[in-house]
Design a protein around this motif. Structure first.
Motif, PDB file in Angstrom:
ATOM      1  N   ILE A 179       0.875  -1.179   0.000  1.00 35.89           N
ATOM      2  CA  ILE A 179       0.000   0.000   0.000  1.00 35.89           C
ATOM      3  C   ILE A 179       0.908   1.223   0.000  1.00 35.89           C
ATOM      4  O   ILE A 179       1.673   1.445   0.945  1.00 35.89           O
ATOM      5  N   ARG A 180       0.814   2.024  -1.056  1.00 32.11           N
ATOM      6  CA  ARG A 180       1.715   3.167  -1.200  1.00 32.11           C
ATOM      7  C   ARG A 180       0.955   4.479  -1.050  1.00 32.11           C
ATOM      8  O   ARG A 180      -0.100   4.655  -1.640  1.00 32.11           O
ATOM      9  N   GLY A 181       1.507   5.366  -0.233  1.00 35.75           N
ATOM     10  CA  GLY A 181       0.866   6.660   0.010  1.00 35.75           C
ATOM     11  C   GLY A 181       0.211   6.678   1.379  1.00 35.75           C
ATOM     12  O   GLY A 181      -0.577   5.786   1.713  1.00 35.75           O
ATOM     13  N   ARG A 182       0.517   7.702   2.165  1.00 31.62           N
ATOM     14  CA  ARG A 182       0.039   7.734   3.544  1.00 31.62           C
ATOM     15  C   ARG A 182      -1.479   7.766   3.632  1.00 31.62           C
ATOM     16  O   ARG A 182      -2.088   7.153   4.511  1.00 31.62           O
ATOM     17  N   HIS A 183      -2.126   8.484   2.697  1.00 32.18           N
ATOM     18  CA  HIS A 183      -3.598   8.538   2.753  1.00 32.18           C
ATOM     19  C   HIS A 183      -4.213   7.179   2.445  1.00 32.18           C
ATOM     20  O   HIS A 183      -5.238   6.810   3.021  1.00 32.18           O
ATOM     21  N   HIS A 184      -3.559   6.383   1.570  1.00 28.48           N
ATOM     22  CA  HIS A 184      -4.061   5.032   1.303  1.00 28.48           C
ATOM     23  C   HIS A 184      -3.859   4.124   2.522  1.00 28.48           C
ATOM     24  O   HIS A 184      -4.703   3.273   2.821  1.00 28.48           O
ATOM     25  N   LEU A 185      -2.738   4.316   3.213  1.00 29.36           N
ATOM     26  CA  LEU A 185      -2.506   3.548   4.441  1.00 29.36           C
ATOM     27  C   LEU A 185      -3.603   3.835   5.470  1.00 29.36           C
ATOM     28  O   LEU A 185      -4.139   2.914   6.086  1.00 29.36           O
ATOM     29  N   HIS A 186      -3.950   5.105   5.607  1.00 32.42           N
ATOM     30  CA  HIS A 186      -4.982   5.448   6.589  1.00 32.42           C
ATOM     31  C   HIS A 186      -6.361   4.955   6.157  1.00 32.42           C
ATOM     32  O   HIS A 186      -7.188   4.611   7.006  1.00 32.42           O
ATOM     33  N   ASP A 187      -6.602   4.904   4.857  1.00 32.82           N
ATOM     34  CA  ASP A 187      -7.852   4.299   4.386  1.00 32.82           C
ATOM     35  C   ASP A 187      -7.931   2.842   4.823  1.00 32.82           C
ATOM     36  O   ASP A 187      -8.987   2.350   5.254  1.00 32.82           O
ATOM     37  N   GLN A 188      -6.790   2.129   4.713  1.00 31.83           N
ATOM     38  CA  GLN A 188      -6.767   0.716   5.104  1.00 31.83           C
ATOM     39  C   GLN A 188      -6.896   0.561   6.622  1.00 31.83           C
ATOM     40  O   GLN A 188      -7.582  -0.342   7.104  1.00 31.83           O
ATOM     41  N   PHE A 189      -6.250   1.465   7.378  1.00 35.23           N
ATOM     42  CA  PHE A 189      -6.414   1.437   8.840  1.00 35.23           C
ATOM     43  C   PHE A 189      -7.897   1.541   9.200  1.00 35.23           C
ATOM     44  O   PHE A 189      -8.397   0.815  10.059  1.00 35.23           O
ATOM     45  N   GLU A 190      -8.578   2.487   8.553  1.00 37.67           N
ATOM     46  CA  GLU A 190      -9.993   2.724   8.858  1.00 37.67           C
ATOM     47  C   GLU A 190     -10.816   1.460   8.642  1.00 37.67           C
ATOM     48  O   GLU A 190     -11.663   1.098   9.470  1.00 37.67           O
ATOM     49  N   GLU A 191     -10.548   0.757   7.522  1.00 36.18           N
ATOM     50  CA  GLU A 191     -11.279  -0.477   7.237  1.00 36.18           C
ATOM     51  C   GLU A 191     -10.966  -1.544   8.285  1.00 36.18           C
ATOM     52  O   GLU A 191     -11.863  -2.262   8.737  1.00 36.18           O
ATOM     53  N   GLN A 192      -9.694  -1.654   8.661  1.00 36.81           N
ATOM     54  CA  GLN A 192      -9.322  -2.634   9.683  1.00 36.81           C
ATOM     55  C   GLN A 192     -10.010  -2.338  11.016  1.00 36.81           C
ATOM     56  O   GLN A 192     -10.519  -3.251  11.673  1.00 36.81           O
ATOM     57  N   PHE A 193     -10.002  -1.085  11.409  1.00 31.35           N
ATOM     58  CA  PHE A 193     -10.617  -0.729  12.690  1.00 31.35           C
ATOM     59  C   PHE A 193     -12.121  -1.009  12.667  1.00 31.35           C
ATOM     60  O   PHE A 193     -12.687  -1.524  13.628  1.00 31.35           O
ATOM     61  N   LYS A 194     -12.775  -0.672  11.564  1.00 32.53           N
ATOM     62  CA  LYS A 194     -14.222  -0.887  11.461  1.00 32.53           C
ATOM     63  C   LYS A 194     -14.580  -2.369  11.476  1.00 32.53           C
ATOM     64  O   LYS A 194     -15.628  -2.758  12.011  1.00 32.53           O
ATOM     65  N   ASN A 195     -13.710  -3.204  10.889  1.00 35.00           N
ATOM     66  CA  ASN A 195     -14.011  -4.633  10.773  1.00 35.00           C
ATOM     67  C   ASN A 195     -13.463  -5.458  11.934  1.00 35.00           C
ATOM     68  O   ASN A 195     -13.649  -6.677  11.958  1.00 35.00           O
ATOM     69  N   SER A 196     -12.798  -4.805  12.879  1.00 30.97           N
ATOM     70  CA  SER A 196     -12.213  -5.545  13.998  1.00 30.97           C
ATOM     71  C   SER A 196     -13.300  -6.182  14.856  1.00 30.97           C
ATOM     72  O   SER A 196     -14.404  -5.655  14.993  1.00 30.97           O
ATOM     73  N   GLU A 197     -12.966  -7.334  15.434  1.00 29.48           N
ATOM     74  CA  GLU A 197     -13.927  -8.058  16.258  1.00 29.48           C
ATOM     75  C   GLU A 197     -13.435  -8.297  17.684  1.00 29.48           C
ATOM     76  O   GLU A 197     -14.240  -8.313  18.622  1.00 29.48           O
ATOM     77  N   LYS A 198     -12.113  -8.481  17.854  1.00 29.00           N
ATOM     78  CA  LYS A 198     -11.607  -8.841  19.178  1.00 29.00           C
ATOM     79  C   LYS A 198     -10.503  -7.922  19.683  1.00 29.00           C
ATOM     80  O   LYS A 198     -10.485  -7.561  20.861  1.00 29.00           O
ATOM     81  N   GLU A 199      -9.566  -7.567  18.784  1.00 28.10           N
ATOM     82  CA  GLU A 199      -8.351  -6.930  19.290  1.00 28.10           C
ATOM     83  C   GLU A 199      -7.697  -6.051  18.220  1.00 28.10           C
ATOM     84  O   GLU A 199      -7.657  -6.411  17.040  1.00 28.10           O
TER      85      GLU A 199
END
Length: 266
Positions: A131-151
């Motif tokens: 994943i290249r580009g800081r804004h793309h990294l943060h887009d992926q962080f957002e998806e991970q945080f939203k889809n998190s279930e345990k930790e």
């Protein structure tokens, strides 16, 4: 004729092609002009100038004067900014509404089924990417945080935690409220008191010492780790490796947990 650098800047800021930028700049300089006059000023083919002026009119950059001969009047740049911002906001709102509507449609059902079938054929070792580009990294962080279930485990710098709190505090708060355990290990360089308090409101925060690392690990299966310290690279080239591997993620979690027990709480 307009300066080439100015033409290039106008194209970029106002999303115009080269001919549109040249004609609009010429019209701004004249205030009011006919297609023929603008063609002569800009060296844009006369046959194209009529279409270009109609395009500028649709975009709110020019107005056609009533009467004969047909001439165009330049729109005040201050007004142009307001109009274009409004058009962009309306366009984005409409696109967002259409995407929301699509989620309950047959089209959405079909593409989800296609993905479900396709992903079963993929070797787990191939489920990774850069994943290249800081804004793309943060887009992926957002998806991970939203889809998190345990930790959620976050290891980062103080400066980057400022951004994480600015961009993702709401998503992390929702994750916390649904019972996700959030642990953040952060070096304090550049971390503001406000963002430290925001981080402590969504999870446990401890001081990271003598380790220069940046990664986000979710549910012991999905990981993004950045390749370089953020101060060493331009945001456009900041790169992270995304991996979906429970085996690797679980091993990293074990190492994190050992270090976590030795960190001081902030």
């Amino acid at each position: 004729m307009a300066d080439a650098d100015l033409v290039a800047s106008i194209r970029d800021y106002f999303d115009l092609n080269s001919y549109e930028a040249k004609v609009w700049l010429a019209l701004l300089g004249r205030g009011i002009a006919s297609a023929g006059e603008l063609a002569e000023l800009t060296s844009v083919p006369r046959s194209r100038t009529y279409d270009i002026l109609e395009s500028l009119e649709r975009k709110g950059l020019a107005m056609m004067r009533l009467g004969k001969p047909i001439k165009y009047i330049a729109t005040n740049p201050d007004e142009v900014i307001g109009k274009m911002k409004k058009q962009i906001e309306l366009g984005l709102a409409e696109r967002a509404r259409r995407l929301d509507d699509m989620k309950g449609s047959n089209v959405w059902h079909d593409i989800v089924q296609l993905y479900s079938k396709g992903i079963k054929k993929v070797d787990p070792t191939q489920v990774s990417g850069a994943i290249r580009g800081r804004h793309h990294l943060h887009d992926q962080f957002e998806e991970q945080f939203k889809n998190s279930e345990k930790e959620i485990l976050i290891v980062t710098s103080g400066i980057e935690l400022n951004r994480i709190m600015e961009y993702h505090h709401a998503a992390l708060k929702i994750a916390r409220d649904k019972g996700v355990d959030i642990r953040i290990a952060v070096s304090k360089d550049g971390l503001t008191p406000k963002n430290l308090e925001l981080a402590k409101a969504v999870g446990e925060v401890r001081h990271l010492v003598d380790i220069d690392s940046r990664f986000v690990l979710v549910d012991s299966r999905e990981l993004i780790f950045m390749l370089l310290p953020e101060q060493d690279i331009h945001p456009s080239y900041d790169t992270g490796i995304w991996i979906h591997s429970p085996f690797f993620a679980e091993a990293l979690k074990v190492m994190f947990t050992r270090q976590w027990s030795e960190m001081k709480q902030l």
